[in-house]
Design a protein around this motif. Sequence first.
Motif, PDB file in Angstrom:
ATOM      1  N   TYR A   9     -24.778  74.067  40.190  1.00 48.47           N
ATOM      2  CA  TYR A   9     -24.854  74.956  39.027  1.00 48.47           C
ATOM      3  C   TYR A   9     -24.890  76.394  39.521  1.00 48.47           C
ATOM      4  CZ  TYR A   9     -26.176  70.842  36.344  1.00 48.47           C
ATOM      5  OH  TYR A   9     -26.180  69.615  35.752  1.00 48.47           O
ATOM      6  N   ASP A  10     -24.456  77.305  38.691  1.00 41.06           N
ATOM      7  CA  ASP A  10     -24.635  78.731  38.935  1.00 41.06           C
ATOM      8  C   ASP A  10     -25.403  79.299  37.756  1.00 41.06           C
ATOM      9  OD1 ASP A  10     -23.237  78.567  41.298  1.00 41.06           O
ATOM     10  OD2 ASP A  10     -21.394  79.427  40.512  1.00 41.06           O
ATOM     11  N   ALA A  11     -26.186  80.331  37.995  1.00 39.20           N
ATOM     12  CA  ALA A  11     -26.989  80.944  36.938  1.00 39.20           C
ATOM     13  C   ALA A  11     -26.357  82.264  36.518  1.00 39.20           C
ATOM     14  CB  ALA A  11     -28.410  81.188  37.430  1.00 39.20           C
ATOM     15  N   VAL A  12     -26.178  82.436  35.218  1.00 44.04           N
ATOM     16  CA  VAL A  12     -25.650  83.685  34.680  1.00 44.04           C
ATOM     17  C   VAL A  12     -26.844  84.541  34.266  1.00 44.04           C
ATOM     18  CG1 VAL A  12     -24.204  84.742  32.905  1.00 44.04           C
ATOM     19  CG2 VAL A  12     -23.583  82.523  33.854  1.00 44.04           C
ATOM     20  N   THR A  13     -26.890  85.780  34.761  1.00 45.63           N
ATOM     21  CA  THR A  13     -27.983  86.689  34.446  1.00 45.63           C
ATOM     22  C   THR A  13     -27.422  88.035  33.982  1.00 45.63           C
ATOM     23  OG1 THR A  13     -28.125  87.560  36.704  1.00 45.63           O
ATOM     24  CG2 THR A  13     -29.461  85.619  36.197  1.00 45.63           C
ATOM     25  N   GLN A  14     -28.269  88.813  33.347  1.00 47.54           N
ATOM     26  CA  GLN A  14     -27.938  90.188  32.964  1.00 47.54           C
ATOM     27  C   GLN A  14     -28.902  91.099  33.711  1.00 47.54           C
ATOM     28  OE1 GLN A  14     -25.544  91.467  30.999  1.00 47.54           O
ATOM     29  NE2 GLN A  14     -24.680  89.458  30.558  1.00 47.54           N
ATOM     30  N   ASN A  15     -28.363  91.969  34.554  1.00 45.84           N
ATOM     31  CA  ASN A  15     -29.164  92.886  35.345  1.00 45.84           C
ATOM     32  C   ASN A  15     -28.870  94.309  34.868  1.00 45.84           C
ATOM     33  OD1 ASN A  15     -30.611  94.254  37.246  1.00 45.84           O
ATOM     34  ND2 ASN A  15     -29.538  93.405  39.021  1.00 45.84           N
ATOM     35  N   ASN A  16     -29.736  94.818  33.991  1.00 44.46           N
ATOM     36  CA  ASN A  16     -29.545  96.148  33.390  1.00 44.46           C
ATOM     37  C   ASN A  16     -28.165  96.281  32.738  1.00 44.46           C
ATOM     38  OD1 ASN A  16     -32.056  97.360  33.849  1.00 44.46           O
ATOM     39  ND2 ASN A  16     -31.506  97.831  35.969  1.00 44.46           N
ATOM     40  N   MET A  76     -25.463  94.608  33.416  1.00 42.33           N
ATOM     41  CA  MET A  76     -24.376  94.099  34.259  1.00 42.33           C
ATOM     42  C   MET A  76     -24.547  92.595  34.426  1.00 42.33           C
ATOM     43  SD  MET A  76     -22.386  96.599  35.460  1.00 42.33           S
ATOM     44  CE  MET A  76     -21.746  95.911  36.959  1.00 42.33           C
ATOM     45  N   GLN A  77     -23.471  91.856  34.173  1.00 42.94           N
ATOM     46  CA  GLN A  77     -23.534  90.418  34.334  1.00 42.94           C
ATOM     47  C   GLN A  77     -23.466  90.066  35.813  1.00 42.94           C
ATOM     48  OE1 GLN A  77     -20.242  87.733  33.056  1.00 42.94           O
ATOM     49  NE2 GLN A  77     -21.759  87.201  31.516  1.00 42.94           N
ATOM     50  N   GLN A  78     -24.411  89.232  36.254  1.00 38.81           N
ATOM     51  CA  GLN A  78     -24.448  88.776  37.638  1.00 38.81           C
ATOM     52  C   GLN A  78     -24.555  87.266  37.639  1.00 38.81           C
ATOM     53  OE1 GLN A  78     -27.581  91.363  39.424  1.00 38.81           O
ATOM     54  NE2 GLN A  78     -26.538  90.838  41.331  1.00 38.81           N
ATOM     55  N   VAL A  79     -23.729  86.606  38.435  1.00 37.72           N
ATOM     56  CA  VAL A  79     -23.796  85.158  38.585  1.00 37.72           C
ATOM     57  C   VAL A  79     -24.445  84.852  39.925  1.00 37.72           C
ATOM     58  CG1 VAL A  79     -22.467  83.031  38.728  1.00 37.72           C
ATOM     59  CG2 VAL A  79     -21.787  84.816  37.118  1.00 37.72           C
ATOM     60  N   LEU A  80     -25.521  84.091  39.886  1.00 36.92           N
ATOM     61  CA  LEU A  80     -26.268  83.735  41.096  1.00 36.92           C
ATOM     62  C   LEU A  80     -25.872  82.332  41.531  1.00 36.92           C
ATOM     63  CD1 LEU A  80     -29.747  85.047  39.921  1.00 36.92           C
ATOM     64  CD2 LEU A  80     -28.008  86.265  41.226  1.00 36.92           C
ATOM     65  N   PRO A  81     -25.502  82.144  42.792  1.00 34.29           N
ATOM     66  CA  PRO A  81     -25.007  80.836  43.249  1.00 34.29           C
ATOM     67  C   PRO A  81     -26.108  79.787  43.304  1.00 34.29           C
ATOM     68  CG  PRO A  81     -25.173  82.359  45.087  1.00 34.29           C
ATOM     69  CD  PRO A  81     -25.477  83.146  43.848  1.00 34.29           C
ATOM     70  N   GLY A  82     -25.693  78.540  43.124  1.00 36.51           N
ATOM     71  CA  GLY A  82     -26.628  77.423  43.188  1.00 36.51           C
ATOM     72  C   GLY A  82     -27.001  77.076  44.613  1.00 36.51           C
ATOM     73  N   GLY A  83     -28.038  76.262  44.747  1.00 36.44           N
ATOM     74  CA  GLY A  83     -28.491  75.836  46.061  1.00 36.44           C
ATOM     75  C   GLY A  83     -29.399  76.835  46.741  1.00 36.44           C
ATOM     76  N   ALA A  84     -29.921  77.800  45.986  1.00 38.14           N
ATOM     77  CA  ALA A  84     -30.797  78.817  46.566  1.00 38.14           C
ATOM     78  C   ALA A  84     -31.833  79.253  45.532  1.00 38.14           C
ATOM     79  CB  ALA A  84     -29.979  80.025  47.028  1.00 38.14           C
ATOM     80  N   LYS A 138     -27.995  81.763  31.201  1.00 38.69           N
ATOM     81  CA  LYS A 138     -27.706  80.333  31.128  1.00 38.69           C
ATOM     82  C   LYS A 138     -27.207  79.813  32.463  1.00 38.69           C
ATOM     83  CE  LYS A 138     -24.710  79.584  28.171  1.00 38.69           C
ATOM     84  NZ  LYS A 138     -23.778  79.401  27.126  1.00 38.69           N
ATOM     85  N   PHE A 139     -27.121  78.486  32.558  1.00 40.54           N
ATOM     86  CA  PHE A 139     -26.535  77.828  33.714  1.00 40.54           C
ATOM     87  C   PHE A 139     -25.090  77.454  33.397  1.00 40.54           C
ATOM     88  CE2 PHE A 139     -31.049  76.611  34.431  1.00 40.54           C
ATOM     89  CZ  PHE A 139     -31.197  77.211  35.662  1.00 40.54           C
ATOM     90  N   PRO A 167     -26.668  82.683  16.667  1.00 38.51           N
ATOM     91  CA  PRO A 167     -27.098  81.539  15.861  1.00 38.51           C
ATOM     92  C   PRO A 167     -26.069  80.413  15.900  1.00 38.51           C
ATOM     93  CG  PRO A 167     -26.458  83.400  14.467  1.00 38.51           C
ATOM     94  CD  PRO A 167     -26.411  83.868  15.876  1.00 38.51           C
ATOM     95  N   GLY A 168     -26.569  79.181  16.029  1.00 35.46           N
ATOM     96  CA  GLY A 168     -25.693  78.022  16.019  1.00 35.46           C
ATOM     97  C   GLY A 168     -24.865  77.836  17.277  1.00 35.46           C
ATOM     98  N   ARG A 169     -25.220  78.500  18.359  1.00 33.69           N
ATOM     99  CA  ARG A 169     -24.446  78.384  19.606  1.00 33.69           C
ATOM    100  C   ARG A 169     -25.355  77.952  20.749  1.00 33.69           C
ATOM    101  NH1 ARG A 169     -19.218  81.868  20.104  1.00 33.69           N
ATOM    102  NH2 ARG A 169     -18.440  81.403  18.057  1.00 33.69           N
ATOM    103  N   PRO A 170     -25.634  76.659  20.856  1.00 31.10           N
ATOM    104  CA  PRO A 170     -26.471  76.206  21.967  1.00 31.10           C
ATOM    105  C   PRO A 170     -25.700  76.240  23.279  1.00 31.10           C
ATOM    106  CG  PRO A 170     -25.702  74.340  20.685  1.00 31.10           C
ATOM    107  CD  PRO A 170     -25.237  75.591  19.971  1.00 31.10           C
ATOM    108  N   ASP A 171     -26.420  76.018  24.401  1.00 32.28           N
ATOM    109  CA  ASP A 171     -25.804  76.031  25.728  1.00 32.28           C
ATOM    110  C   ASP A 171     -24.666  75.032  25.849  1.00 32.28           C
ATOM    111  OD1 ASP A 171     -27.010  78.063  27.010  1.00 32.28           O
ATOM    112  OD2 ASP A 171     -28.241  76.849  28.335  1.00 32.28           O
ATOM    113  N   ALA A 172     -24.784  73.883  25.195  1.00 30.55           N
ATOM    114  CA  ALA A 172     -23.749  72.856  25.295  1.00 30.55           C
ATOM    115  C   ALA A 172     -22.429  73.352  24.714  1.00 30.55           C
ATOM    116  CB  ALA A 172     -24.198  71.603  24.578  1.00 30.55           C
ATOM    117  N   HIS A 173     -22.478  74.352  23.853  1.00 33.16           N
ATOM    118  CA  HIS A 173     -21.264  74.879  23.234  1.00 33.16           C
ATOM    119  C   HIS A 173     -20.322  75.478  24.276  1.00 33.16           C
ATOM    120  CE1 HIS A 173     -18.677  76.706  20.246  1.00 33.16           C
ATOM    121  NE2 HIS A 173     -18.767  77.836  20.917  1.00 33.16           N
TER     122      HIS A 173
END
Length: 120
Positions: free
Chosen positions: A5-12, A14-22, A35-36, A87-93
Amino acid sequence: VDKGYDAVTQNNGMQQVLPGGAVHLLNHRNWKFEKFITCKIQTDDLQRVEVLTGDNVLMHVDATVCWSITDAQRCAERAAETMQGEPGRPDAHTLLKLRNDVLKQAEASLSALVGKTTFS
C-alpha cells in the motif's frame, strides 16, 4: 504503512505519497493523512464482450484482466478521489472508480485487437 500500500497525505496543501513497507512520521499538524492506495495485483473478469472481427464475424469473448497500480503518485494526482469530507464517497469508491476505468480500457483494447483479426 504496510507493504503493498502507499499512503496519500497532504503536506501544507502539497500532495505527498508515502511508500509502503516503512514507518513515516507526519511531523506537524498541517501534514494530514488522506487515504491508502493499494499497489497489489487486482484481477477482474470481462464477461460476454461482443466484438466484431475484421471480416464481420460477431464473437462473444470472456477475458480476465490482471492489473496493478505501479505509480501511486500519478494515480493519486490524476485518477483517485483523495479529498476527505466528500459526502457519499468512501475509500472503496476510489478502487471501484479505478477498476471501472481499467475495465473500460481493457474492453476497448480487446475490441481493437479482435477487430484486426480475420478468420477467412
